[in-house]
Design a protein around this motif. Structure first.
Motif, PDB file in Angstrom:
ATOM      1  N   ALA A 193       0.825  -1.202   0.000  1.00  0.00           N
ATOM      2  CA  ALA A 193       0.000   0.000   0.000  1.00  0.00           C
ATOM      3  C   ALA A 193       0.860   1.254   0.000  1.00  0.00           C
ATOM      4  O   ALA A 193       0.539   2.240  -0.665  1.00  0.00           O
ATOM      5  N   TRP A 194       1.957   1.234   0.742  1.00  0.00           N
ATOM      6  CA  TRP A 194       2.849   2.396   0.777  1.00  0.00           C
ATOM      7  C   TRP A 194       3.480   2.624  -0.597  1.00  0.00           C
ATOM      8  O   TRP A 194       3.557   3.753  -1.079  1.00  0.00           O
ATOM      9  N   ALA A 195       3.919   1.560  -1.236  1.00  0.00           N
ATOM     10  CA  ALA A 195       4.512   1.693  -2.574  1.00  0.00           C
ATOM     11  C   ALA A 195       3.470   2.139  -3.592  1.00  0.00           C
ATOM     12  O   ALA A 195       3.754   2.962  -4.479  1.00  0.00           O
ATOM     13  N   ALA A 196       2.248   1.631  -3.490  1.00  0.00           N
ATOM     14  CA  ALA A 196       1.186   2.018  -4.418  1.00  0.00           C
ATOM     15  C   ALA A 196       0.885   3.511  -4.330  1.00  0.00           C
ATOM     16  O   ALA A 196       0.451   4.128  -5.307  1.00  0.00           O
ATOM     17  N   ALA A 197       1.167   4.098  -3.157  1.00  0.00           N
ATOM     18  CA  ALA A 197       0.952   5.535  -2.974  1.00  0.00           C
ATOM     19  C   ALA A 197       2.126   6.354  -3.476  1.00  0.00           C
ATOM     20  O   ALA A 197       2.096   7.582  -3.396  1.00  0.00           O
ATOM     21  N   GLY A 198       3.168   5.680  -3.984  1.00  0.00           N
ATOM     22  CA  GLY A 198       4.284   6.381  -4.606  1.00  0.00           C
ATOM     23  C   GLY A 198       5.565   6.439  -3.819  1.00  0.00           C
ATOM     24  O   GLY A 198       6.555   7.010  -4.276  1.00  0.00           O
ATOM     25  N   GLY A 199       5.589   5.838  -2.632  1.00  0.00           N
ATOM     26  CA  GLY A 199       6.798   5.844  -1.822  1.00  0.00           C
ATOM     27  C   GLY A 199       7.524   4.515  -1.883  1.00  0.00           C
ATOM     28  O   GLY A 199       7.314   3.714  -2.804  1.00  0.00           O
ATOM     29  N   ALA A 200       8.389   4.281  -0.902  1.00  0.00           N
ATOM     30  CA  ALA A 200       9.112   3.013  -0.793  1.00  0.00           C
ATOM     31  C   ALA A 200       8.554   2.240   0.392  1.00  0.00           C
ATOM     32  O   ALA A 200       8.714   2.652   1.544  1.00  0.00           O
ATOM     33  N   GLY A 201       7.852   1.149   0.089  1.00  0.00           N
ATOM     34  CA  GLY A 201       7.310   0.298   1.142  1.00  0.00           C
ATOM     35  C   GLY A 201       8.341  -0.717   1.584  1.00  0.00           C
ATOM     36  O   GLY A 201       9.233  -1.082   0.819  1.00  0.00           O
ATOM     37  N   THR A 202       8.206  -1.177   2.813  1.00  0.00           N
ATOM     38  CA  THR A 202       9.209  -2.095   3.367  1.00  0.00           C
ATOM     39  C   THR A 202       8.543  -3.290   4.004  1.00  0.00           C
ATOM     40  O   THR A 202       7.704  -3.144   4.909  1.00  0.00           O
ATOM     41  N   ILE A 203       8.911  -4.480   3.539  1.00  0.00           N
ATOM     42  CA  ILE A 203       8.481  -5.691   4.222  1.00  0.00           C
ATOM     43  C   ILE A 203       9.593  -6.115   5.178  1.00  0.00           C
ATOM     44  O   ILE A 203      10.772  -5.899   4.922  1.00  0.00           O
ATOM     45  N   SER A 204       9.198  -6.670   6.296  1.00  0.00           N
ATOM     46  CA  SER A 204      10.181  -7.252   7.206  1.00  0.00           C
ATOM     47  C   SER A 204      10.325  -8.731   6.884  1.00  0.00           C
ATOM     48  O   SER A 204       9.324  -9.439   6.757  1.00  0.00           O
ATOM     49  N   ILE A 205      11.569  -9.175   6.731  1.00  0.00           N
ATOM     50  CA  ILE A 205      11.778 -10.612   6.520  1.00  0.00           C
ATOM     51  C   ILE A 205      12.422 -11.224   7.763  1.00  0.00           C
ATOM     52  O   ILE A 205      13.165 -12.191   7.695  1.00  0.00           O
ATOM     53  N   VAL A 206      12.086 -10.628   8.913  1.00  0.00           N
ATOM     54  CA  VAL A 206      12.497 -11.179  10.208  1.00  0.00           C
ATOM     55  C   VAL A 206      11.360 -12.063  10.700  1.00  0.00           C
ATOM     56  O   VAL A 206      10.431 -11.599  11.352  1.00  0.00           O
ATOM     57  N   ASN A 207      11.403 -13.326  10.325  1.00  0.00           N
ATOM     58  CA  ASN A 207      10.380 -14.296  10.718  1.00  0.00           C
ATOM     59  C   ASN A 207       8.974 -13.824  10.363  1.00  0.00           C
ATOM     60  O   ASN A 207       8.063 -13.809  11.196  1.00  0.00           O
ATOM     61  N   ALA A 208       8.822 -13.430   9.117  1.00  0.00           N
ATOM     62  CA  ALA A 208       7.527 -12.976   8.615  1.00  0.00           C
ATOM     63  C   ALA A 208       6.542 -14.130   8.543  1.00  0.00           C
ATOM     64  O   ALA A 208       6.918 -15.305   8.496  1.00  0.00           O
ATOM     65  N   ASP A 209       5.267 -13.780   8.518  1.00  0.00           N
ATOM     66  CA  ASP A 209       4.217 -14.795   8.410  1.00  0.00           C
ATOM     67  C   ASP A 209       4.188 -15.401   7.020  1.00  0.00           C
ATOM     68  O   ASP A 209       4.348 -14.712   6.006  1.00  0.00           O
ATOM     69  N   SER A 210       3.956 -16.702   6.974  1.00  0.00           N
ATOM     70  CA  SER A 210       3.582 -17.376   5.734  1.00  0.00           C
ATOM     71  C   SER A 210       2.156 -17.881   5.914  1.00  0.00           C
ATOM     72  O   SER A 210       1.588 -17.790   7.004  1.00  0.00           O
ATOM     73  N   TYR A 211       1.558 -18.426   4.847  1.00  0.00           N
ATOM     74  CA  TYR A 211       0.120 -18.720   4.883  1.00  0.00           C
ATOM     75  C   TYR A 211      -0.174 -20.104   4.320  1.00  0.00           C
ATOM     76  O   TYR A 211       0.565 -20.620   3.464  1.00  0.00           O
ATOM     77  N   ASP A 212      -1.276 -20.689   4.808  1.00  0.00           N
ATOM     78  CA  ASP A 212      -1.692 -21.988   4.280  1.00  0.00           C
ATOM     79  C   ASP A 212      -2.565 -21.770   3.041  1.00  0.00           C
ATOM     80  O   ASP A 212      -2.742 -20.633   2.570  1.00  0.00           O
ATOM     81  N   GLU A 213      -3.132 -22.848   2.512  1.00  0.00           N
ATOM     82  CA  GLU A 213      -3.900 -22.755   1.265  1.00  0.00           C
ATOM     83  C   GLU A 213      -5.169 -21.925   1.424  1.00  0.00           C
ATOM     84  O   GLU A 213      -5.706 -21.400   0.444  1.00  0.00           O
ATOM     85  N   GLN A 214      -5.651 -21.771   2.646  1.00  0.00           N
ATOM     86  CA  GLN A 214      -6.836 -20.955   2.894  1.00  0.00           C
ATOM     87  C   GLN A 214      -6.482 -19.503   3.230  1.00  0.00           C
ATOM     88  O   GLN A 214      -7.357 -18.704   3.562  1.00  0.00           O
ATOM     89  N   GLY A 215      -5.186 -19.174   3.159  1.00  0.00           N
ATOM     90  CA  GLY A 215      -4.763 -17.811   3.431  1.00  0.00           C
ATOM     91  C   GLY A 215      -4.605 -17.469   4.894  1.00  0.00           C
ATOM     92  O   GLY A 215      -4.467 -16.297   5.255  1.00  0.00           O
ATOM     93  N   ARG A 216      -4.604 -18.484   5.756  1.00  0.00           N
ATOM     94  CA  ARG A 216      -4.443 -18.250   7.183  1.00  0.00           C
ATOM     95  C   ARG A 216      -2.967 -18.292   7.554  1.00  0.00           C
ATOM     96  O   ARG A 216      -2.222 -19.118   7.038  1.00  0.00           O
ATOM     97  N   PRO A 217      -2.523 -17.395   8.487  1.00  0.00           N
ATOM     98  CA  PRO A 217      -1.124 -17.430   8.909  1.00  0.00           C
ATOM     99  C   PRO A 217      -0.761 -18.794   9.489  1.00  0.00           C
ATOM    100  O   PRO A 217      -1.554 -19.407  10.225  1.00  0.00           O
ATOM    101  N   VAL A 218       0.416 -19.276   9.118  1.00  0.00           N
ATOM    102  CA  VAL A 218       0.899 -20.552   9.629  1.00  0.00           C
ATOM    103  C   VAL A 218       1.571 -20.316  10.976  1.00  0.00           C
ATOM    104  O   VAL A 218       2.550 -19.569  11.063  1.00  0.00           O
ATOM    105  N   PRO A 219       1.054 -20.892  12.065  1.00  0.00           N
ATOM    106  CA  PRO A 219       1.685 -20.701  13.375  1.00  0.00           C
ATOM    107  C   PRO A 219       3.127 -21.213  13.354  1.00  0.00           C
ATOM    108  O   PRO A 219       3.407 -22.291  12.820  1.00  0.00           O
ATOM    109  N   GLN A 220       4.022 -20.431  13.915  1.00  0.00           N
ATOM    110  CA  GLN A 220       5.427 -20.836  13.942  1.00  0.00           C
ATOM    111  C   GLN A 220       5.674 -21.690  15.193  1.00  0.00           C
ATOM    112  O   GLN A 220       6.121 -21.206  16.234  1.00  0.00           O
ATOM    113  N   VAL A 221       5.353 -22.966  15.030  1.00  0.00           N
ATOM    114  CA  VAL A 221       5.501 -23.949  16.107  1.00  0.00           C
ATOM    115  C   VAL A 221       6.781 -24.736  15.867  1.00  0.00           C
ATOM    116  O   VAL A 221       7.060 -25.140  14.728  1.00  0.00           O
TER     117      VAL A 221
END
Length: 472
Positions: free
Chosen positions: A34-62
């Motif tokens: 959303a930040w990039a779409a508004a014309g700026g530089a958006g930043t994702i964190s790749i410090v243990n970011a969430d991933s998702y299952d086939e239904q789009g739900r966050p995968v618990p980091q167990v």
């Protein structure tokens, strides 16, 4: 108010507005896109970011591994998969506008493996790497390998000078900008040196000017400096905009994007931001990284201060200074304390702080039995999320993955608390907000006084950027 024009960053013209990267599951593909779409530089964190299952739900980091090393490998896998997932989301939402950066902590465990794994799995989706929390010498080499720009985070000209001479001079064409993260004003972990007073903030202008002067010495006159920490209304920074002395300047917003509709933080966290008062953000040194960090002064930090205050030096054999024999703990194990400390320990024990835990500094802290069990359990469950951790004695570098030092019970498991606060939900969410680490910049109290947020208004990212562009 001066006009806010685009500048050249990462090979394209963007608004000089950068979303600051914010740790575990807080700077996501949705917020960055959303930040990039508004014309700026958006930043994702790749410090243990969430991933998702086939239904789009966050995968618990167990974690299922029996050893810290096994759990560490699980953590690296989670981080890579989560980083790729967030990059894809950000790319789709941005629609090709702005820039998408990926932020990582250099002192995160296996940081090079994670960066490499994410870039390999998300080729062409990430335009820049932002990295701090240490001295990321190899950042330029990684960026060159994948043909992306890089943005080191520094807190002084001296730090950048060292990075340039050792490494960055070899890949100057990919240096997209230099982030100056003010060590007194920015949220999260800050780069205060041993010679700087954490309680005496310095004016950022001379420090940034010194950085620009150093960069000019290396021919980096037109490379943007990104001011991070303490930026709220741009009208307060008018002297920095179009300054010939400072050169091209962009501004990073880490705290303000927390309170947007795209922000993934729990509603309880958003409500808490609107209630903060000046001084409610506390610069502390409890982090297992050893860095100072800036966070909301809640029950979590209160309990950590309490641990540090319930502390006395001790010895297992009498010395001239430690001469008073005293039995501590349920088994009344004999130790020797300063005579004047005996009454203090007795008072703590009368209040329920009866469990002594030994620190690496030959002191004992006194906590409740429940707290002692929690500390020991958290240390046992360590998954090696940092390159070195003083709370658990984990080290990815040391022999047998250990620092060789006693684990420090005055600190905490940062992975556990950041995951908890980022994913809090349900009736317990308010309690979780108070009992876990809530990072924030020192200006977070301004949510409650800025008329933009009157009556609890939560803007979209586009509305926030439109507001920022007015200077107010």
């Amino acid at each position: 108010m001066k006009a806010i024009n685009t500048l050249r960053m990462g090979g394209t013209d963007v608004l000089p507005l950068v979303e600051g990267g914010k740790g575990v599951a807080v700077s996501t593909g949705v917020s960055a896109g959303a930040w990039a779409a508004a014309g700026g530089a958006g930043t994702i964190s790749i410090v243990n970011a969430d991933s998702y299952d086939e239904q789009g739900r966050p995968v618990p980091q167990v974690y299922h591994g029996r050893t810290r090393r096994e759990r560490h490998e699980e953590l690296v896998d989670y981080a890579i998969r989560g980083g790729i997932a967030q990059a894809r989301i950000a790319h789709e939402i941005s629609g090709g506008k702005g820039r998408i950066h990926a932020n990582i902590l250099w002192e995160m465990a296996a940081s090079e493996r994670v960066i490499t794994g994410v870039l390999e799995g998300a080729k062409g989706l990430i335009h820049g790497l932002t990295c701090g929390a240490g001295m990321p010498y190899r950042l330029a080499d990684i960026a060159a390998r994948f043909g992306v720009h890089y943005y080191p985070i520094v807190s002084s000209a001296r730090a950048f000078n060292a990075l340039w001479k050792r490494s960055y001079s070899k890949s100057s064409d990919l240096l997209g900008g230099v982030v100056y993260e003010d060590p007194w004003r920015a949220g999260g972990h800050n780069g205060l040196s041993n010679t700087e007073n954490p309680f005496a903030p310095e004016d950022p202008y001379p420090r940034v000017l010194a950085l620009r002067q150093a960069m000019r010495g290396f021919g980096l006159d037109n490379t943007p400096i990104i001011m991070a920490g303490g930026v709220w209304w741009l009208e307060e920074w008018q002297d920095w905009i179009d300054s010939e002395e400072l050169g091209p300047i962009a501004f990073q917003f880490g705290t303000r994007p927390l309170l947007t509709r795209e922000s993934p933080i729990p509603d309880a966290w958003k409500r808490r931001l609107l209630t903060l008062k000046k001084g409610d953000v506390y610069l502390n040194r409890f982090s297992p990284t050893g860095f100072y960090s800036s966070a909301v002064n809640n029950g979590f930090l209160h309990e950590l201060r309490q641990r540090a205050e319930h502390q006395v030096p001790f010895a297992t054999e009498a010395t001239e200074e430690l001469s008073a024999a005293y039995g501590v703990g349920p088994r009344k194990r004999e130790v020797f304390l300063k005579p004047e400390d005996v009454a203090r320990v007795q008072q703590w024990e009368s209040e329920g702080f009866v469990e002594p835990l030994r620190t690496p500094d030959s002191t004992l802290i006194f906590v409740t039995p429940d707290r002692a069990r929690l500390i020991v359990a958290d240390q046992t469950d360590c998954m090696g999320c940092l390159s070195e951790c003083k709370f658990s004695n984990w080290s990815q570098r040391g022999p047998k993955y250990s620092t060789g030092h006693r684990a420090d019970p005055r600190s905490f498991c940062i992975q556990k608390t950041l995951q908890a606060v980022a994913h809090a939900s349900g009736p317990e969410a308010e309690h979780i907000m108070d009992d876990n680490l809530m990072f924030g910049g020192t200006n977070a109290w301004r949510f409650g006084t800025d008329p933009f947020y009157a009556n609890g208004f939560v803007p979209t990212t586009q509305q926030l950027i439109d507001r920022i562009m007015t200077g107010k």
